[in-house]
Design a protein around this motif. Structure first.
Motif, PDB file in Angstrom:
ATOM      1  N   ASP A  38       0.818  -1.220   0.000  1.00  0.00           N
ATOM      2  CA  ASP A  38       0.000   0.000   0.000  1.00  0.00           C
ATOM      3  C   ASP A  38       0.850   1.267   0.000  1.00  0.00           C
ATOM      4  O   ASP A  38       0.388   2.330  -0.406  1.00  0.00           O
ATOM      5  N   SER A  39       2.108   1.153   0.415  1.00  0.00           N
ATOM      6  CA  SER A  39       2.991   2.324   0.416  1.00  0.00           C
ATOM      7  C   SER A  39       3.295   2.823  -0.992  1.00  0.00           C
ATOM      8  O   SER A  39       3.695   3.979  -1.174  1.00  0.00           O
ATOM      9  N   ARG A  40       3.100   1.953  -2.009  1.00  0.00           N
ATOM     10  CA  ARG A  40       3.379   2.360  -3.384  1.00  0.00           C
ATOM     11  C   ARG A  40       2.105   2.634  -4.193  1.00  0.00           C
ATOM     12  O   ARG A  40       2.185   2.929  -5.388  1.00  0.00           O
ATOM     13  N   LEU A  41       0.959   2.535  -3.560  1.00  0.00           N
ATOM     14  CA  LEU A  41      -0.293   2.790  -4.276  1.00  0.00           C
ATOM     15  C   LEU A  41      -0.622   4.282  -4.265  1.00  0.00           C
ATOM     16  O   LEU A  41      -0.735   4.891  -3.211  1.00  0.00           O
ATOM     17  N   ASP A  42      -0.787   4.851  -5.439  1.00  0.00           N
ATOM     18  CA  ASP A  42      -1.231   6.233  -5.594  1.00  0.00           C
ATOM     19  C   ASP A  42      -2.704   6.180  -5.997  1.00  0.00           C
ATOM     20  O   ASP A  42      -3.030   5.825  -7.133  1.00  0.00           O
ATOM     21  N   VAL A  43      -3.600   6.498  -5.077  1.00  0.00           N
ATOM     22  CA  VAL A  43      -5.033   6.358  -5.362  1.00  0.00           C
ATOM     23  C   VAL A  43      -5.471   7.258  -6.513  1.00  0.00           C
ATOM     24  O   VAL A  43      -6.450   6.955  -7.207  1.00  0.00           O
ATOM     25  N   ASP A  44      -4.763   8.357  -6.740  1.00  0.00           N
ATOM     26  CA  ASP A  44      -5.113   9.231  -7.856  1.00  0.00           C
ATOM     27  C   ASP A  44      -4.849   8.552  -9.197  1.00  0.00           C
ATOM     28  O   ASP A  44      -5.422   8.956 -10.223  1.00  0.00           O
ATOM     29  N   GLN A  45      -3.988   7.546  -9.193  1.00  0.00           N
ATOM     30  CA  GLN A  45      -3.645   6.837 -10.423  1.00  0.00           C
ATOM     31  C   GLN A  45      -4.476   5.573 -10.634  1.00  0.00           C
ATOM     32  O   GLN A  45      -4.261   4.846 -11.613  1.00  0.00           O
ATOM     33  N   LEU A  46      -5.440   5.319  -9.743  1.00  0.00           N
ATOM     34  CA  LEU A  46      -6.236   4.095  -9.860  1.00  0.00           C
ATOM     35  C   LEU A  46      -6.972   3.975 -11.200  1.00  0.00           C
ATOM     36  O   LEU A  46      -6.965   2.899 -11.801  1.00  0.00           O
ATOM     37  N   PRO A  47      -7.611   5.033 -11.714  1.00  0.00           N
ATOM     38  CA  PRO A  47      -8.281   4.893 -13.016  1.00  0.00           C
ATOM     39  C   PRO A  47      -7.323   4.482 -14.131  1.00  0.00           C
ATOM     40  O   PRO A  47      -7.653   3.632 -14.967  1.00  0.00           O
ATOM     41  N   GLU A  48      -6.123   5.081 -14.163  1.00  0.00           N
ATOM     42  CA  GLU A  48      -5.147   4.727 -15.190  1.00  0.00           C
ATOM     43  C   GLU A  48      -4.625   3.306 -14.978  1.00  0.00           C
ATOM     44  O   GLU A  48      -4.460   2.536 -15.938  1.00  0.00           O
ATOM     45  N   LEU A  49      -4.377   2.942 -13.725  1.00  0.00           N
ATOM     46  CA  LEU A  49      -3.931   1.584 -13.419  1.00  0.00           C
ATOM     47  C   LEU A  49      -5.000   0.573 -13.813  1.00  0.00           C
ATOM     48  O   LEU A  49      -4.704  -0.468 -14.416  1.00  0.00           O
ATOM     49  N   GLY A  50      -6.259   0.886 -13.498  1.00  0.00           N
ATOM     50  CA  GLY A  50      -7.359   0.003 -13.874  1.00  0.00           C
ATOM     51  C   GLY A  50      -7.471  -0.142 -15.378  1.00  0.00           C
ATOM     52  O   GLY A  50      -7.728  -1.242 -15.888  1.00  0.00           O
ATOM     53  N   ARG A  51      -7.265   0.959 -16.098  1.00  0.00           N
ATOM     54  CA  ARG A  51      -7.333   0.904 -17.562  1.00  0.00           C
ATOM     55  C   ARG A  51      -6.263  -0.023 -18.124  1.00  0.00           C
ATOM     56  O   ARG A  51      -6.533  -0.850 -19.018  1.00  0.00           O
ATOM     57  N   GLN A  52      -5.044   0.064 -17.607  1.00  0.00           N
ATOM     58  CA  GLN A  52      -3.949  -0.762 -18.107  1.00  0.00           C
ATOM     59  C   GLN A  52      -4.202  -2.248 -17.833  1.00  0.00           C
ATOM     60  O   GLN A  52      -3.960  -3.101 -18.693  1.00  0.00           O
ATOM     61  N   VAL A  53      -4.683  -2.550 -16.636  1.00  0.00           N
ATOM     62  CA  VAL A  53      -4.960  -3.948 -16.295  1.00  0.00           C
ATOM     63  C   VAL A  53      -6.115  -4.478 -17.139  1.00  0.00           C
ATOM     64  O   VAL A  53      -6.063  -5.607 -17.651  1.00  0.00           O
ATOM     65  N   ALA A  54      -7.157  -3.667 -17.312  1.00  0.00           N
ATOM     66  CA  ALA A  54      -8.310  -4.092 -18.104  1.00  0.00           C
ATOM     67  C   ALA A  54      -7.921  -4.323 -19.562  1.00  0.00           C
ATOM     68  O   ALA A  54      -8.379  -5.290 -20.190  1.00  0.00           O
ATOM     69  N   GLU A  55      -7.079  -3.462 -20.105  1.00  0.00           N
ATOM     70  CA  GLU A  55      -6.641  -3.644 -21.490  1.00  0.00           C
ATOM     71  C   GLU A  55      -5.820  -4.915 -21.645  1.00  0.00           C
ATOM     72  O   GLU A  55      -5.949  -5.635 -22.650  1.00  0.00           O
ATOM     73  N   ALA A  56      -4.962  -5.213 -20.660  1.00  0.00           N
ATOM     74  CA  ALA A  56      -4.177  -6.448 -20.722  1.00  0.00           C
ATOM     75  C   ALA A  56      -5.081  -7.670 -20.635  1.00  0.00           C
ATOM     76  O   ALA A  56      -4.867  -8.665 -21.340  1.00  0.00           O
ATOM     77  N   SER A  57      -6.106  -7.605 -19.786  1.00  0.00           N
ATOM     78  CA  SER A  57      -7.053  -8.717 -19.671  1.00  0.00           C
ATOM     79  C   SER A  57      -7.829  -8.923 -20.966  1.00  0.00           C
ATOM     80  O   SER A  57      -8.054 -10.060 -21.397  1.00  0.00           O
ATOM     81  N   GLU A  58      -8.238  -7.814 -21.574  1.00  0.00           N
ATOM     82  CA  GLU A  58      -8.955  -7.914 -22.847  1.00  0.00           C
ATOM     83  C   GLU A  58      -8.070  -8.513 -23.934  1.00  0.00           C
ATOM     84  O   GLU A  58      -8.536  -9.286 -24.780  1.00  0.00           O
ATOM     85  N   GLU A  59      -6.793  -8.189 -23.899  1.00  0.00           N
ATOM     86  CA  GLU A  59      -5.864  -8.776 -24.869  1.00  0.00           C
ATOM     87  C   GLU A  59      -5.747 -10.284 -24.661  1.00  0.00           C
ATOM     88  O   GLU A  59      -5.726 -11.055 -25.627  1.00  0.00           O
ATOM     89  N   ILE A  60      -5.673 -10.705 -23.403  1.00  0.00           N
ATOM     90  CA  ILE A  60      -5.596 -12.138 -23.103  1.00  0.00           C
ATOM     91  C   ILE A  60      -6.843 -12.849 -23.627  1.00  0.00           C
ATOM     92  O   ILE A  60      -6.760 -13.913 -24.244  1.00  0.00           O
TER      93      ILE A  60
END
Length: 250
Positions: free
Chosen positions: A222-244
């Protein structure tokens, strides 16, 4: 010698279930010519160890559990899910430098870690291959749970929403609302809900009919989580999942 025969019999029954699943006790009894009580006892033991489970469609039938994937031989690395997931997992790790996990659904009981790509931070999250985690208290679990049927969600709720930390969702109505948000945004977030100090963002990997097969997750302290970056992080993970999903169905 008796113990060795018992181990061999258990492995033979496990293989038979994998080949003929979903299969009943009666069908296995006929295959092996064993007493029904012996087959039933073996099935229960394998179920307790996580190797077998009752079929989601018919609880009188048995099928293999997702934990079998955790000890797959090297030859299975080419299987569709693993082959489709590996490159996107590696690219996501390179982009984020955090640990990436591939987890699969075991019935509606838990998620099982079947693959992992580690980051190079000295302090990082770690889950062993074969580790299990609850559906309601993890990002991977809720990413999958959001795409299950209402009856399956109700089954998870009926078993009880165990509290693991102060932020664990334990209220059924709150969980249902959260799952709606997960479906809307395409990813789930876990901030200290399961393990203290561990956060994750996950997205589902779906079959062609929309059935959730697995989840891709990035996890970090949790020390490395930037909550302001959650939407961008979610987008990257979702795009990788969609690619899979696309690579697997290609």
């Amino acid at each position: 010698m008796t113990e060795m025969k018992s181990v061999i019999r258990s492995l033979q029954i496990l293989e038979a279930v994998a080949q003929h699943q979903p299969v009943t006790v009666g069908e296995l009894t006929k295959m092996f010519g064993l007493p029904k009580s012996t087959v039933q006892r073996t099935l229960v033991t394998l179920n307790q160890a996580g190797w077998l489970r009752a079929s989601r469609g018919d609880t009188t039938r048995w099928e293999v559990g997702a934990r079998v994937l955790a000890v797959r031989p090297a030859a299975l690395q080419g299987a569709s899910l693993f082959a489709a997931a590996r490159e996107p997992m590696l690219r996501l790790r390179e982009a984020l430098n955090e640990t990436i996990h591939l987890t699969v659904l075991d019935g509606v009981h838990c998620m099982v870690v079947v693959d992992r790509v580690d980051c190079d931070h000295a302090v990082r999250t770690f889950h062993r291959i074969g580790d299990t985690s609850p559906l309601h208290a993890t990002a991977a679990g809720r990413a999958v749970l959001a795409h299950l049927s209402r009856a399956e969600v109700d089954e998870v709720i009926a078993r009880g929403l165990k509290r693991f930390g102060d932020t664990t969702i334990t209220d059924p109505d709150v969980l249902r609302a959260d799952l709606g948000e997960v479906r809307r945004q395409g990813y789930a977030v876990n901030i200290n809900q399961f393990r203290p100090g561990v956060c994750a963002v996950a997205a589902p990997i779906l079959d062609e009919d929309g059935t959730p097969l697995a989840a891709l997750a990035v996890s970090m302290p949790d020390s490395r989580l930037d909550v302001d970056q959650l939407p961008e992080l979610g987008r990257q993970v979702a795009e990788a999942s969609e690619e899979i999903t696309s690579r697997r169905l290609a």
